[in-house]
Motif scaffolding. Structure first.
Motif, PDB file in Angstrom:
ATOM      1  N   VAL A  36      36.263  48.279  56.601  1.00 19.13           N
ATOM      2  CA  VAL A  36      36.268  48.278  58.064  1.00 19.13           C
ATOM      3  C   VAL A  36      37.567  48.899  58.558  1.00 19.13           C
ATOM      4  CG1 VAL A  36      34.707  46.322  58.336  1.00 19.13           C
ATOM      5  CG2 VAL A  36      37.179  45.920  58.179  1.00 19.13           C
ATOM      6  N   LEU A  37      37.492  49.457  59.759  1.00 21.95           N
ATOM      7  CA  LEU A  37      38.631  50.098  60.414  1.00 21.95           C
ATOM      8  C   LEU A  37      38.921  49.327  61.688  1.00 21.95           C
ATOM      9  CD1 LEU A  37      40.542  52.612  60.744  1.00 21.95           C
ATOM     10  CD2 LEU A  37      38.652  53.690  61.984  1.00 21.95           C
ATOM     11  N   LEU A  38      40.173  48.913  61.871  1.00 20.91           N
ATOM     12  CA  LEU A  38      40.497  48.086  63.029  1.00 20.91           C
ATOM     13  C   LEU A  38      41.698  48.628  63.795  1.00 20.91           C
ATOM     14  CD1 LEU A  38      40.150  45.608  64.817  1.00 20.91           C
ATOM     15  CD2 LEU A  38      41.455  44.285  63.132  1.00 20.91           C
ATOM     16  N   LEU A  45      50.146  43.965  74.195  1.00 18.45           N
ATOM     17  CA  LEU A  45      50.262  42.983  73.123  1.00 18.45           C
ATOM     18  C   LEU A  45      51.669  42.985  72.547  1.00 18.45           C
ATOM     19  CD1 LEU A  45      46.953  43.680  71.138  1.00 18.45           C
ATOM     20  CD2 LEU A  45      47.369  41.894  72.854  1.00 18.45           C
ATOM     21  N   THR A  46      52.173  41.801  72.221  1.00 14.53           N
ATOM     22  CA  THR A  46      53.420  41.697  71.485  1.00 14.53           C
ATOM     23  C   THR A  46      53.150  41.985  70.015  1.00 14.53           C
ATOM     24  OG1 THR A  46      53.158  39.352  70.925  1.00 14.53           O
ATOM     25  CG2 THR A  46      54.158  39.867  73.072  1.00 14.53           C
ATOM     26  N   ASP A  47      54.210  42.228  69.251  1.00 16.03           N
ATOM     27  CA  ASP A  47      54.041  42.452  67.813  1.00 16.03           C
ATOM     28  C   ASP A  47      53.394  41.240  67.149  1.00 16.03           C
ATOM     29  OD1 ASP A  47      55.152  44.929  68.086  1.00 16.03           O
ATOM     30  OD2 ASP A  47      56.906  44.548  66.819  1.00 16.03           O
ATOM     31  N   ASP A  48      53.759  40.044  67.576  1.00 16.66           N
ATOM     32  CA  ASP A  48      53.174  38.842  66.986  1.00 16.66           C
ATOM     33  C   ASP A  48      51.687  38.742  67.295  1.00 16.66           C
ATOM     34  OD1 ASP A  48      55.510  38.028  65.780  1.00 16.66           O
ATOM     35  OD2 ASP A  48      56.068  36.626  67.377  1.00 16.66           O
ATOM     36  N   GLU A  49      51.290  39.187  68.473  1.00 20.70           N
ATOM     37  CA  GLU A  49      49.865  39.167  68.812  1.00 20.70           C
ATOM     38  C   GLU A  49      49.087  40.197  67.996  1.00 20.70           C
ATOM     39  OE1 GLU A  49      50.021  37.546  73.426  1.00 20.70           O
ATOM     40  OE2 GLU A  49      50.415  39.674  73.012  1.00 20.70           O
ATOM     41  N   VAL A  50      49.678  41.359  67.791  1.00 22.35           N
ATOM     42  CA  VAL A  50      49.026  42.366  66.950  1.00 22.35           C
ATOM     43  C   VAL A  50      48.899  41.839  65.524  1.00 22.35           C
ATOM     44  CG1 VAL A  50      49.212  44.691  65.978  1.00 22.35           C
ATOM     45  CG2 VAL A  50      49.825  44.282  68.372  1.00 22.35           C
ATOM     46  N   PHE A  51      49.983  41.282  65.004  1.00 18.97           N
ATOM     47  CA  PHE A  51      49.929  40.707  63.658  1.00 18.97           C
ATOM     48  C   PHE A  51      48.886  39.608  63.594  1.00 18.97           C
ATOM     49  CE2 PHE A  51      51.161  37.483  60.563  1.00 18.97           C
ATOM     50  CZ  PHE A  51      51.261  38.253  59.407  1.00 18.97           C
ATOM     51  N   GLY A  52      48.835  38.756  64.610  1.00 22.47           N
ATOM     52  CA  GLY A  52      47.867  37.663  64.623  1.00 22.47           C
ATOM     53  C   GLY A  52      46.437  38.144  64.602  1.00 22.47           C
ATOM     54  N   TYR A  66      45.292  40.899  63.111  1.00 21.77           N
ATOM     55  CA  TYR A  66      44.967  41.290  61.732  1.00 21.77           C
ATOM     56  C   TYR A  66      44.949  40.083  60.796  1.00 21.77           C
ATOM     57  CZ  TYR A  66      45.247  46.152  63.122  1.00 21.77           C
ATOM     58  OH  TYR A  66      45.008  47.363  63.726  1.00 21.77           O
ATOM     59  N   GLU A  67      45.802  39.116  61.061  1.00 16.95           N
ATOM     60  CA  GLU A  67      45.806  37.899  60.242  1.00 16.95           C
ATOM     61  C   GLU A  67      44.483  37.150  60.393  1.00 16.95           C
ATOM     62  OE1 GLU A  67      49.073  34.444  59.412  1.00 16.95           O
ATOM     63  OE2 GLU A  67      48.546  34.811  61.515  1.00 16.95           O
ATOM     64  N   ASP A  68      44.008  37.009  61.623  1.00 21.89           N
ATOM     65  CA  ASP A  68      42.745  36.307  61.865  1.00 21.89           C
ATOM     66  C   ASP A  68      41.566  37.035  61.226  1.00 21.89           C
ATOM     67  OD1 ASP A  68      44.026  34.339  63.317  1.00 21.89           O
ATOM     68  OD2 ASP A  68      43.555  35.227  65.275  1.00 21.89           O
ATOM     69  N   VAL A  69      41.562  38.356  61.343  1.00 24.96           N
ATOM     70  CA  VAL A  69      40.420  39.132  60.855  1.00 24.96           C
ATOM     71  C   VAL A  69      40.415  39.209  59.339  1.00 24.96           C
ATOM     72  CG1 VAL A  69      39.348  41.421  60.846  1.00 24.96           C
ATOM     73  CG2 VAL A  69      40.214  40.458  62.992  1.00 24.96           C
ATOM     74  N   ARG A  81      54.536  44.027  57.624  1.00 27.83           N
ATOM     75  CA  ARG A  81      53.998  42.662  57.722  1.00 27.83           C
ATOM     76  C   ARG A  81      52.484  42.662  57.564  1.00 27.83           C
ATOM     77  NH1 ARG A  81      55.581  40.152  63.254  1.00 27.83           N
ATOM     78  NH2 ARG A  81      54.533  38.317  62.353  1.00 27.83           N
ATOM     79  N   ILE A  82      51.828  43.544  58.299  1.00 30.86           N
ATOM     80  CA  ILE A  82      50.360  43.567  58.281  1.00 30.86           C
ATOM     81  C   ILE A  82      49.834  44.013  56.923  1.00 30.86           C
ATOM     82  CG2 ILE A  82      48.336  44.736  59.256  1.00 30.86           C
ATOM     83  CD1 ILE A  82      49.860  44.813  61.938  1.00 30.86           C
ATOM     84  N   SER A  83      50.506  44.976  56.303  1.00 31.09           N
ATOM     85  CA  SER A  83      50.011  45.528  55.042  1.00 31.09           C
ATOM     86  C   SER A  83      50.061  44.532  53.896  1.00 31.09           C
ATOM     87  CB  SER A  83      50.800  46.778  54.668  1.00 31.09           C
ATOM     88  OG  SER A  83      52.148  46.461  54.378  1.00 31.09           O
ATOM     89  N   ARG A  84      50.752  43.429  54.086  1.00 30.58           N
ATOM     90  CA  ARG A  84      50.813  42.400  53.047  1.00 30.58           C
ATOM     91  C   ARG A  84      49.758  41.306  53.240  1.00 30.58           C
ATOM     92  NH1 ARG A  84      55.554  44.903  53.288  1.00 30.58           N
ATOM     93  NH2 ARG A  84      56.683  45.198  51.316  1.00 30.58           N
ATOM     94  N   LEU A  85      48.955  41.451  54.267  1.00 31.92           N
ATOM     95  CA  LEU A  85      47.840  40.521  54.459  1.00 31.92           C
ATOM     96  C   LEU A  85      46.732  40.830  53.457  1.00 31.92           C
ATOM     97  CD1 LEU A  85      47.668  40.557  58.368  1.00 31.92           C
ATOM     98  CD2 LEU A  85      48.341  38.611  56.936  1.00 31.92           C
ATOM     99  N   PRO A  86      45.914  39.837  53.117  1.00 27.75           N
ATOM    100  CA  PRO A  86      44.829  40.084  52.174  1.00 27.75           C
ATOM    101  C   PRO A  86      43.837  41.103  52.728  1.00 27.75           C
ATOM    102  CG  PRO A  86      44.592  37.929  53.213  1.00 27.75           C
ATOM    103  CD  PRO A  86      45.944  38.433  53.584  1.00 27.75           C
ATOM    104  N   ASN A  87      43.343  41.965  51.844  1.00 23.40           N
ATOM    105  CA  ASN A  87      42.305  42.954  52.150  1.00 23.40           C
ATOM    106  C   ASN A  87      42.798  44.190  52.890  1.00 23.40           C
ATOM    107  OD1 ASN A  87      39.979  41.675  50.964  1.00 23.40           O
ATOM    108  ND2 ASN A  87      40.066  40.178  52.637  1.00 23.40           N
ATOM    109  N   VAL A  88      44.062  44.250  53.290  1.00 24.50           N
ATOM    110  CA  VAL A  88      44.564  45.477  53.917  1.00 24.50           C
ATOM    111  C   VAL A  88      44.823  46.501  52.811  1.00 24.50           C
ATOM    112  CG1 VAL A  88      46.408  46.541  55.259  1.00 24.50           C
ATOM    113  CG2 VAL A  88      45.550  44.277  55.877  1.00 24.50           C
ATOM    114  N   ARG A  89      44.187  47.680  52.916  1.00 24.40           N
ATOM    115  CA  ARG A  89      44.273  48.670  51.847  1.00 24.40           C
ATOM    116  C   ARG A  89      44.681  50.062  52.309  1.00 24.40           C
ATOM    117  NH1 ARG A  89      44.617  44.757  49.677  1.00 24.40           N
ATOM    118  NH2 ARG A  89      43.382  43.808  48.012  1.00 24.40           N
ATOM    119  N   SER A  90      44.711  50.292  53.631  1.00 24.07           N
ATOM    120  CA  SER A  90      45.093  51.618  54.089  1.00 24.07           C
ATOM    121  C   SER A  90      45.605  51.549  55.523  1.00 24.07           C
ATOM    122  CB  SER A  90      43.922  52.593  53.997  1.00 24.07           C
ATOM    123  OG  SER A  90      44.327  53.928  54.241  1.00 24.07           O
TER     124      SER A  90
END
Length: 297
Positions: free
Chosen positions: A98-100, A108-115, A117-120, A148-157
């Motif tokens: 998926v592409l998000l 959005l704040t950086d924390d909201e953007v991170f949140g 991707y974290e939720d998804v 930060r985001i790239s270290r979440l599970p399933n992030v590959r690109s």
């Protein structure tokens, strides 16, 4: 699947709905050309203008028409709960990724953007590509946020905007981002005029709208660059300068909409309102460039 050429086709749409027959033909054309992956419902695919039902059916049609070529489906929406629903639909359709993009109305704040991707990513069973598209979303990713985001599970690109015109600056941009993210995450360039430059500068994949209509042309550029033949890739890309100029002047979506119609691959109109196609003068420019470049595949 996050290497090589990822081709993003138009989703032919008018006020009566989507022409799924034409769409399936566009996707099958990409698969026959041998693209490495197909990006369904990207920006060129008009995802933001479609209903959930239309997006779910489009994802299903794309996977079926792709004939085994991996399909990545965009799931961007302003609300997290809607993104999660779209992710579920995409996975049910057989999407391999998926592409998000962080689609938003309120800044959005950086924390909201991170949140987001974290939720998804917490709910996903397929890989995710982060769509960094500040022109559309007005969200500006720092390298720290990408890290930060790239270290979440399933992030590959990560799908980044066009790299700078200067090659040295382009390479510095890619090197800086590469240093901030894990080795398991690839970097992909968008902005078709910068595709070859991005690959020559170290990107792993070209996320290409032009590849969604002219897959064999884009594949030749990508294969040369990824094989290390930077000179040949650059020369071939430079030969398409008139096309790149049209994309930069009018936007890829409108130019490719006119091109698809000119080639008889879609009927018209093929863009959802309020989007409108190019005026007659610009259409003549598109036709002249396609004919001069003998650009059909």
């Amino acid at each position: 699947m996050f290497h090589g050429l990822s081709a993003f086709p138009l989703t032919p749409t008018d006020e009566q709905g989507i022409d799924y027959t034409a769409y399936a033909s566009l996707v099958a054309r990409l698969a026959a050309a041998g693209v490495d992956s197909i990006g369904a419902l990207g920006s060129t695919g008009g995802y933001a203008y479609l209903t959930r039902e239309q997006r779910a059916r489009t994802a299903k049609v794309a996977v079926e028409a792709a004939g085994g070529v991996p399909v990545m489906v965009s799931i961007g929406a302003p609300r997290t709960s809607h993104v999660l629903t779209l992710a579920e639909d995409a996975q049910k359709a057989g999407a391999r990724a998926v592409l998000l993009a962080p689609v938003t109305y309120q800044p959005l704040t950086d924390d909201e953007v991170f949140g987001l991707y974290e939720d998804v990513t917490r709910e996903l069973s397929v890989p995710l590509c982060v769509y960094d598209n500040p022109r559309t979303t007005q969200v500006h990713f720092s390298d720290e946020l990408h890290g930060r985001i790239s270290r979440l599970p399933n992030v590959r690109s990560i799908k980044i905007p066009a790299v700078p015109d200067d090659f040295g600056q382009a390479k510095a941009r890619i090197d800086a981002l590469r240093a901030a993210i894990p080795e398991t995450v690839t970097i992909g360039v968008s902005g078709d005029w910068a595709g070859v430059r991005g690959l020559n500068a170290g990107c792993d994949v070209w996320y290409s709208a032009v590849g969604g209509l002219f897959p064999r042309t884009a594949l030749a550029l990508a294969r040369a660059a990824l094989a290390g033949d930077a000179g040949r890739a650059t020369e071939s890309s430079d030969a398409l300068t008139p096309l790149w100029a049209l994309l930069r002047q009018h936007g890829g979506l409108r130019v490719l909409s006119a091109a698809a119609s000119h080639l008889g691959l879609t009927s018209e109109p093929n863009l959802p309102r309020p989007l409108r196609g190019l005026d007659e003068a610009a259409r003549r420019d598109v036709t002249a460039v396609l004919d001069a470049l003998q650009l059909t595949t």
